[in-house]
Design a protein around this motif. Sequence first.
Motif, PDB file in Angstrom:
ATOM      1  N   PHE A 412      15.175   2.201   8.981  1.00  0.00           N
ATOM      2  CA  PHE A 412      14.418   2.105  10.233  1.00  0.00           C
ATOM      3  C   PHE A 412      15.636   3.278  11.016  1.00  0.00           C
ATOM      4  CE2 PHE A 412      16.756  -1.936  10.128  1.00  0.00           C
ATOM      5  CZ  PHE A 412      17.811  -1.567  10.746  1.00  0.00           C
ATOM      6  N   ALA A 413      16.491   3.792  10.412  1.00  0.00           N
ATOM      7  CA  ALA A 413      17.476   4.557  11.396  1.00  0.00           C
ATOM      8  C   ALA A 413      16.771   6.129  11.335  1.00  0.00           C
ATOM      9  CB  ALA A 413      18.823   4.659  10.419  1.00  0.00           C
ATOM     10  N   CYS A 414      16.015   6.252  12.332  1.00  0.00           N
ATOM     11  CA  CYS A 414      15.538   7.698  12.496  1.00  0.00           C
ATOM     12  C   CYS A 414      14.949   7.659  13.750  1.00  0.00           C
ATOM     13  CB  CYS A 414      14.405   7.953  11.356  1.00  0.00           C
ATOM     14  SG  CYS A 414      13.025   6.698  11.585  1.00  0.00           S
ATOM     15  N   GLU A 415      14.593   9.092  14.073  1.00  0.00           N
ATOM     16  CA  GLU A 415      13.751   8.889  15.557  1.00  0.00           C
ATOM     17  C   GLU A 415      12.811   7.786  15.631  1.00  0.00           C
ATOM     18  OE1 GLU A 415      14.552  10.881  18.000  1.00  0.00           O
ATOM     19  OE2 GLU A 415      15.763  12.911  17.083  1.00  0.00           O
ATOM     20  N   ILE A 416      12.655   7.403  16.862  1.00  0.00           N
ATOM     21  CA  ILE A 416      11.707   6.335  17.172  1.00  0.00           C
ATOM     22  C   ILE A 416      10.148   6.890  16.875  1.00  0.00           C
ATOM     23  CG2 ILE A 416      10.638   4.678  18.804  1.00  0.00           C
ATOM     24  CD1 ILE A 416      13.322   3.751  17.777  1.00  0.00           C
ATOM     25  N   SER A 417       9.983   8.120  17.394  1.00  0.00           N
ATOM     26  CA  SER A 417       8.531   8.415  17.184  1.00  0.00           C
ATOM     27  C   SER A 417       8.165   8.754  15.682  1.00  0.00           C
ATOM     28  CB  SER A 417       8.564  10.098  17.908  1.00  0.00           C
ATOM     29  OG  SER A 417       9.648  10.973  17.481  1.00  0.00           O
ATOM     30  N   ALA A 418       9.238   9.359  14.902  1.00  0.00           N
ATOM     31  CA  ALA A 418       8.823   9.322  13.483  1.00  0.00           C
ATOM     32  C   ALA A 418       8.743   8.239  12.776  1.00  0.00           C
ATOM     33  CB  ALA A 418      10.260  10.132  12.746  1.00  0.00           C
ATOM     34  N   LEU A 419       9.465   7.129  13.257  1.00  0.00           N
ATOM     35  CA  LEU A 419       9.458   5.835  12.672  1.00  0.00           C
ATOM     36  C   LEU A 419       7.893   5.183  13.111  1.00  0.00           C
ATOM     37  CD1 LEU A 419      10.555   3.230  11.113  1.00  0.00           C
ATOM     38  CD2 LEU A 419      11.376   2.334  13.532  1.00  0.00           C
ATOM     39  N   GLU A 420       7.671   5.203  14.317  1.00  0.00           N
ATOM     40  CA  GLU A 420       6.207   4.915  14.585  1.00  0.00           C
ATOM     41  C   GLU A 420       5.224   5.454  13.872  1.00  0.00           C
ATOM     42  OE1 GLU A 420       6.930   3.429  19.275  1.00  0.00           O
ATOM     43  OE2 GLU A 420       6.757   5.728  19.015  1.00  0.00           O
ATOM     44  N   ASP A 421       5.394   6.778  13.654  1.00  0.00           N
ATOM     45  CA  ASP A 421       4.412   7.823  12.954  1.00  0.00           C
ATOM     46  C   ASP A 421       4.464   7.094  11.434  1.00  0.00           C
ATOM     47  OD1 ASP A 421       2.478   9.446  11.909  1.00  0.00           O
ATOM     48  OD2 ASP A 421       3.800  11.169  11.867  1.00  0.00           O
ATOM     49  N   GLY A 422       5.604   6.877  10.875  1.00  0.00           N
ATOM     50  CA  GLY A 422       5.579   6.483   9.412  1.00  0.00           C
ATOM     51  C   GLY A 422       4.970   4.889   9.337  1.00  0.00           C
ATOM     52  N   LEU A 423       4.963   4.104  10.249  1.00  0.00           N
ATOM     53  CA  LEU A 423       4.600   2.782  10.413  1.00  0.00           C
ATOM     54  C   LEU A 423       3.104   2.697  10.400  1.00  0.00           C
ATOM     55  CD1 LEU A 423       7.210   0.944  12.395  1.00  0.00           C
ATOM     56  CD2 LEU A 423       6.630   0.578   9.951  1.00  0.00           C
ATOM     57  N   ARG A 424       2.381   3.687  11.397  1.00  0.00           N
ATOM     58  CA  ARG A 424       1.009   3.845  11.231  1.00  0.00           C
ATOM     59  C   ARG A 424       0.420   4.598  10.029  1.00  0.00           C
ATOM     60  NH1 ARG A 424       2.135   5.992  16.467  1.00  0.00           N
ATOM     61  NH2 ARG A 424       2.429   8.166  15.628  1.00  0.00           N
ATOM     62  N   ARG A 425       1.245   5.383   9.402  1.00  0.00           N
ATOM     63  CA  ARG A 425       0.611   6.035   8.035  1.00  0.00           C
ATOM     64  C   ARG A 425       0.741   4.816   6.682  1.00  0.00           C
ATOM     65  NH1 ARG A 425       3.510  11.729   7.149  1.00  0.00           N
ATOM     66  NH2 ARG A 425       3.751  12.439   9.396  1.00  0.00           N
ATOM     67  N   ILE A 426       1.507   3.775   7.060  1.00  0.00           N
ATOM     68  CA  ILE A 426       1.523   2.946   6.184  1.00  0.00           C
ATOM     69  C   ILE A 426       0.667   1.754   6.496  1.00  0.00           C
ATOM     70  CG2 ILE A 426       2.980   0.833   5.299  1.00  0.00           C
ATOM     71  CD1 ILE A 426       5.499   2.340   5.985  1.00  0.00           C
ATOM     72  N   LYS A 427       0.150   1.551   7.624  1.00  0.00           N
ATOM     73  CA  LYS A 427      -0.742   0.930   7.946  1.00  0.00           C
ATOM     74  C   LYS A 427      -2.174   1.478   7.613  1.00  0.00           C
ATOM     75  CE  LYS A 427      -2.839  -1.714  12.143  1.00  0.00           C
ATOM     76  NZ  LYS A 427      -2.590  -1.859  13.381  1.00  0.00           N
ATOM     77  N   ALA A 428      -2.460   2.596   7.794  1.00  0.00           N
ATOM     78  CA  ALA A 428      -3.377   3.326   7.120  1.00  0.00           C
ATOM     79  C   ALA A 428      -3.721   3.252   5.654  1.00  0.00           C
ATOM     80  CB  ALA A 428      -3.469   4.797   7.738  1.00  0.00           C
ATOM     81  N   PHE A 429      -2.499   3.481   5.166  1.00  0.00           N
ATOM     82  CA  PHE A 429      -2.481   3.200   3.557  1.00  0.00           C
ATOM     83  C   PHE A 429      -2.980   1.915   3.113  1.00  0.00           C
ATOM     84  CE2 PHE A 429      -0.425   2.309  -0.517  1.00  0.00           C
ATOM     85  CZ  PHE A 429      -0.556   3.382  -1.031  1.00  0.00           C
ATOM     86  N   HIS A 430      -2.456   0.963   3.773  1.00  0.00           N
ATOM     87  CA  HIS A 430      -2.866  -0.237   3.571  1.00  0.00           C
ATOM     88  C   HIS A 430      -4.581  -0.550   3.682  1.00  0.00           C
ATOM     89  CE1 HIS A 430      -4.163  -4.358   4.949  1.00  0.00           C
ATOM     90  NE2 HIS A 430      -3.508  -4.963   3.776  1.00  0.00           N
ATOM     91  N   GLN A 431      -4.888  -0.106   4.787  1.00  0.00           N
ATOM     92  CA  GLN A 431      -6.347  -0.234   5.174  1.00  0.00           C
ATOM     93  C   GLN A 431      -7.347   0.628   3.970  1.00  0.00           C
ATOM     94  OE1 GLN A 431      -6.347   1.262   9.148  1.00  0.00           O
ATOM     95  NE2 GLN A 431      -5.974  -0.770   9.975  1.00  0.00           N
ATOM     96  N   ARG A 432      -6.661   1.466   3.416  1.00  0.00           N
ATOM     97  CA  ARG A 432      -7.491   2.310   2.392  1.00  0.00           C
ATOM     98  C   ARG A 432      -7.431   1.700   1.100  1.00  0.00           C
ATOM     99  NH1 ARG A 432      -5.441   6.701   4.062  1.00  0.00           N
ATOM    100  NH2 ARG A 432      -3.693   6.947   2.562  1.00  0.00           N
ATOM    101  N   HIS A 433      -6.311   0.806   0.878  1.00  0.00           N
ATOM    102  CA  HIS A 433      -6.218   0.302  -0.542  1.00  0.00           C
ATOM    103  C   HIS A 433      -6.543  -1.266  -0.507  1.00  0.00           C
ATOM    104  CE1 HIS A 433      -4.641   3.929  -2.472  1.00  0.00           C
ATOM    105  NE2 HIS A 433      -4.210   4.330  -1.403  1.00  0.00           N
ATOM    106  N   VAL A 434      -6.958  -1.807   0.586  1.00  0.00           N
ATOM    107  CA  VAL A 434      -6.965  -3.237   0.680  1.00  0.00           C
ATOM    108  C   VAL A 434      -8.178  -3.835  -0.222  1.00  0.00           C
ATOM    109  CG1 VAL A 434      -8.708  -3.258   2.727  1.00  0.00           C
ATOM    110  CG2 VAL A 434      -7.135  -5.204   2.438  1.00  0.00           C
ATOM    111  N   ARG A 435      -7.909  -4.977  -0.891  1.00  0.00           N
ATOM    112  CA  ARG A 435      -9.031  -5.272  -1.857  1.00  0.00           C
ATOM    113  C   ARG A 435     -10.100  -5.879  -1.086  1.00  0.00           C
ATOM    114  NH1 ARG A 435      -8.468  -6.872  -6.964  1.00  0.00           N
ATOM    115  NH2 ARG A 435      -6.259  -6.704  -6.913  1.00  0.00           N
ATOM    116  N   LYS A 436     -11.261  -5.473  -1.685  1.00  0.00           N
ATOM    117  CA  LYS A 436     -12.625  -5.950  -0.941  1.00  0.00           C
ATOM    118  C   LYS A 436     -12.852  -7.330  -1.268  1.00  0.00           C
ATOM    119  CE  LYS A 436     -13.371  -1.397   0.352  1.00  0.00           C
ATOM    120  NZ  LYS A 436     -11.834  -0.848  -0.252  1.00  0.00           N
ATOM    121  N   GLN A 437     -13.237  -8.121  -0.170  1.00  0.00           N
ATOM    122  CA  GLN A 437     -13.709  -9.391  -0.545  1.00  0.00           C
ATOM    123  C   GLN A 437     -15.226  -9.430  -1.009  1.00  0.00           C
ATOM    124  OE1 GLN A 437     -11.610 -11.729   0.111  1.00  0.00           O
ATOM    125  NE2 GLN A 437      -9.936 -10.331   0.853  1.00  0.00           N
TER     126      GLN A 437
END
Length: 437
Positions: A412-437
């Motif tokens: 987490f040792a980076c610019e806050i704006s870059a960290l927030e952007d990275g976390l948003r992208r990880i969340k989007a990645f999860h939503q794209r790959h989430v197992r369908k019920q």
Amino acid sequence: MENSSKQWRFEGNKRLNSASAISVRGVLDLVIGNLSTDDPRPTIPLGNGDPSQFACFRTSTTAEEAIVDAVHSAKYNGYAPTVGVLSARRAIANYLNRDLPYKLSADDIYVTSGCLQAIEVALAAINRPGANILLPRPGFTFYESRAAYEHLQVRHFDLLPDRGWEVDVDAIEALADDNTVAIVIINPGNPCGSVYSYDHLKMVAETARKLGILVIADEVYGHLTFGSTPFVPMGIFGSIVPVLSLGSISKRWVVPGWRLGWLVTSDPNGILQKSGIVESITGFLNISTDPATFIQGAIPQILENTKDDFISKVIVTLKEAADKCFDGIREVPCLTCPKKPEGSMFVMVKLNVSLLEDISDDLDFCMKLAKEESVIIVPAGKIRKIQVSLTKLPQNYTGMAFGMKNWLRITFACEISALEDGLRRIKAFHQRHVRKQ
């Protein structure tokens, strides 16, 4: 034209290949090699703990001016003594003495090319035929790499995520035998972000004393703490058990490229001297390189004159980033963080691949995340043999990062704006790959 039947007597050193396979750098190169050149977005580097590239982590002006003054003095253009420039060793001793119940002298300090060389020195000094060392799992993989190169056997003790990544002290006694020579304690923790209490460290020291082994205390992230547990140097318990304390200016001053570290014999009873460890330390340094002399010359000014507001600013920035990281991870259902980080620059995160449709393990997660979202994080499990196209790695690369399957290390040792952007992208990645019920 060379005769193709000629038999040459030389070949590559295979020990280097096997040792380097156990490295974060190798695994990071593997993941970075999967970045897509078609993504116009900036890459978010949440894999390597080097925040010096970010403006919010720029080092102190005191440190910069100390380097300039050392160069302009023309006193540090020659070779340094084997164990380091005396003024630097005295300054390091005084700096560490602030936290100790006894006094170190310059004779207890050995200046090294960063903390990595301090690790090399420590492992070489304690090694003997048949020896083994106790390493934490998860832990900093350079210990594994160097032990493999030294033919020093490794035995792992677990850090317990449900107990704040504390050492499984009960398991240590079962692991040790007559050939065990040392235990490594990393505090504050890389890769876990843990900070150990006084009582827990004392228990480790007493266990090591009972076993007759020394403690290698990796404190490169010393004082980089921002939770409820203060940093306690292992050297406090030097009267209980001999301690080799390792540190550097790399993290607290955010200058990993300056390559200035130290190894300290925290041993008021003189056991390391009597056992020949001190002689072995000096022997290793006699046949290895030194940190740049002018960097050593700058150390007194850096350690003595850095203002508290610089140190406080780094801590405040890390705490804000750690909080953002922990909160962001909680918004990604396939990720679980057992404990909010309280120190260093990292956090360990559990990956639940059963919630994802086309992700097989932690490596697969990181490789696809890099390709699809240009976010770099480190898989913590063993890396299977895989075909890669990177020129820096062999074609059938196999290695490991932290020895924990389906876990991830995130910095987490980076610019806050870059960290927030990275976390948003990880969340989007999860939503794209989430197992369908």
